[in-house]
Design an enzyme around this catalytic site. Structure first.
Site, PDB file in Angstrom:
ATOM      1  N   CYS A  95       0.814  -1.225   0.000  1.00 12.96           N
ATOM      2  CA  CYS A  95       0.000   0.000   0.000  1.00 12.96           C
ATOM      3  C   CYS A  95       0.846   1.273   0.000  1.00 12.96           C
ATOM      4  CB  CYS A  95      -0.933   0.010   1.205  1.00 12.96           C
ATOM      5  SG  CYS A  95      -2.095  -1.359   1.202  1.00 12.96           S
ATOM      6  N   HIS A 355      -9.147   2.934  -2.713  1.00 14.91           N
ATOM      7  CA  HIS A 355      -7.741   2.623  -2.458  1.00 14.91           C
ATOM      8  C   HIS A 355      -7.215   1.588  -3.456  1.00 14.91           C
ATOM      9  CE1 HIS A 355      -4.045   1.615  -0.565  1.00 14.91           C
ATOM     10  NE2 HIS A 355      -4.488   0.721   0.305  1.00 14.91           N
ATOM     11  N   CYS A 385      -0.091   3.166   5.844  1.00 11.41           N
ATOM     12  CA  CYS A 385       0.298   1.911   6.478  1.00 11.41           C
ATOM     13  C   CYS A 385       0.533   0.886   5.376  1.00 11.41           C
ATOM     14  CB  CYS A 385      -0.776   1.434   7.447  1.00 11.41           C
ATOM     15  SG  CYS A 385      -2.383   1.103   6.696  1.00 11.41           S
ATOM     16  N   GLY A 387       0.741  -3.417   4.540  1.00  9.94           N
ATOM     17  CA  GLY A 387       0.566  -4.795   4.963  1.00  9.94           C
ATOM     18  C   GLY A 387       1.894  -5.473   5.224  1.00  9.94           C
TER      19      GLY A 387
END
Length: 399
Positions: A95, A355, A385, A387
């Site tokens: 991300c 997103h 953030c 993953g």
């Protein structure tokens, strides 16, 4: 290890993105390469930048959803007329990939390898395939074949056997967040997007996409995922997805979407040589790891490292835009950092906009460049953030 750096002499000279298409929506049949071509072509035009001025191309992408996925950066570069000798690569920091493309482009300029770098991020999540594993060399009689949803499996941390949504529930537990808190944050995101969209704040950054339909052509120039009609009462009726009586639901999590963004960076030398007009300058970045089971807290150590490296305080920052993976995750970051909610995701975020995972960091960078200019503000931080337990943050400064 956490690392961060203050930066001088790197400028954002153009930024454009496609509207974000809803999951299975209007952009579903455009590959990530197709979408990146639209964004890159628009950014070059908006900045008055000739393709031959580009020295390198760096594009973020996570799910190689189509056969050309592995070639994304190179193919999109060639399509927009960037000369054959110019190198390109695709980067995957999940991300944070769009932000990483900006950071890697910054590195190219700081090292003297490039003067102008086309960075970006693209994702078509709608086209993520189902696949069968382990049959390349045949299967035995009677063996059942299991079809895997690569999108769903990709949104699960296989190391800790935990879906991303569960990591948000873990943060909700840790920071004492209620379902009502999370739904209120989601409602805020939708309403802030609506207010900004109605005021035309996204027009400067969006490059329309022409979609062929049975009735002719449809010009898509607005994000498709936002639901400004959302109410708190409606959100309260949605079932929790990952945990009984949990906080995460379809309305307070980021939208699965399709889209692309482009941010073009240039050195001070290139700005003077080509008479480029910067939107903002990159003045720092921070990247950090964190516990994978609470991966959504990653922006906190990344932003703290960035502030330390640039000798800034959070109170110095005018705008903070953290990718809204989940309402619970964003609220945990807001609470841990002590960010003023009036500075935080001022025009909504991924809960409303969506997103497309490899793209969002690039979108946020471009949006903040425009928003600093519109507000006549000084400093902005974009962050996400990641993953697996990471965070990434970029500091922009107006000129």
């Amino acid at each position: 290890m956490v690392f961060a750096k203050a930066v001088k002499g790197v400028f954002v000279v153009a930024a454009k993105r496609t509207p974000f298409g809803a999951y299975g929506g209007k952009l579903m049949n455009f590959s990530a390469t197709d979408l990146q071509e639209v964004a890159s072509r628009a950014a070059l035009a908006a900045g008055g930048i000739k393709p031959e001025w580009i020295n390198s191309v760096i594009i973020g992408n996570v799910f190689h959803a189509t056969p050309d996925g592995a070639y994304l950066a190179r193919h999109s570069a060639i399509r927009v007329g960037i000369p054959i000798p110019v190198p390109a690569f695709t980067v995957n920091r999940l991300c944070g990939s769009g932000f990483q493309a900006v950071v890697s482009g910054t590195h190219d300029i700081l090292m003297g390898d490039s003067e102008v770098v086309l960075t970006g991020g693209a994702e078509n999540m709608s086209l993520s395939p189902h696949t069968v594993r382990g049959i390349r060399f045949g299967v035995r009689l009677g063996q059942e074949i299991q079809l895997e949803d690569t999108l769903w499996s990709g949104l699960t941390d296989q190391q800790i056997k935990t879906p991303m949504g569960v990591t948000a529930e873990n943060l909700a537990d840790k920071y004492g967040l209620t379902r009502e808190d999370c739904d209120a944050f989601a409602y805020r995101s939708q309403q802030r997007w609506k207010k900004a969209n109605d005021a035309g704040y996204f027009k400067a950054e969006i490059a329309p996409v022409t979609v062929k339909t049975k009735k002719g052509q449809d010009i898509v120039d607005t994000d498709e995922h936002p639901k400004p009609q959302t109410t708190l009462e409606g959100l309260a009726k949605l079932p929790a997805v990952f945990k009984k009586n949990g906080r995460v639901n379809a309305g307070n999590a980021s939208g699965i979407c399709d889209g692309a963004s482009c941010v073009i960076l240039a050195s001070e030398k290139a700005c003077k040589e080509h008479n480029l007009t910067p939107l903002a300058q990159v003045t720092g970045y921070g990247i950090a790891g964190c516990d994978p089971s609470i991966m959504g807290i990653g922006p906190v150590p990344a932003i703290e490292a960035l502030l330390k490296a640039t000798n800034k305080k959070l109170s110095d920052i005018d705008l903070v835009d953290v990718n809204e993976a989940f309402a619970a995750q964003c609220l945990a970051v807001e609470k841990a950092l002590g960010v003023d909610p009036e500075k935080f995701n001022v025009n909504g975020g991924a809960i409303a906009i969506g997103h497309p995972v490899g793209c969002s960091g690039s979108r946020i960078t471009g949006h903040l460049a425009y928003e600093l200019k519109r507000r006549k503000s000084k400093l902005a931080i974009g962050s996400a953030c990641i993953g697996g337990g990471q965070g990434i943050a970029v500091l922009l400064e107006s000129l």
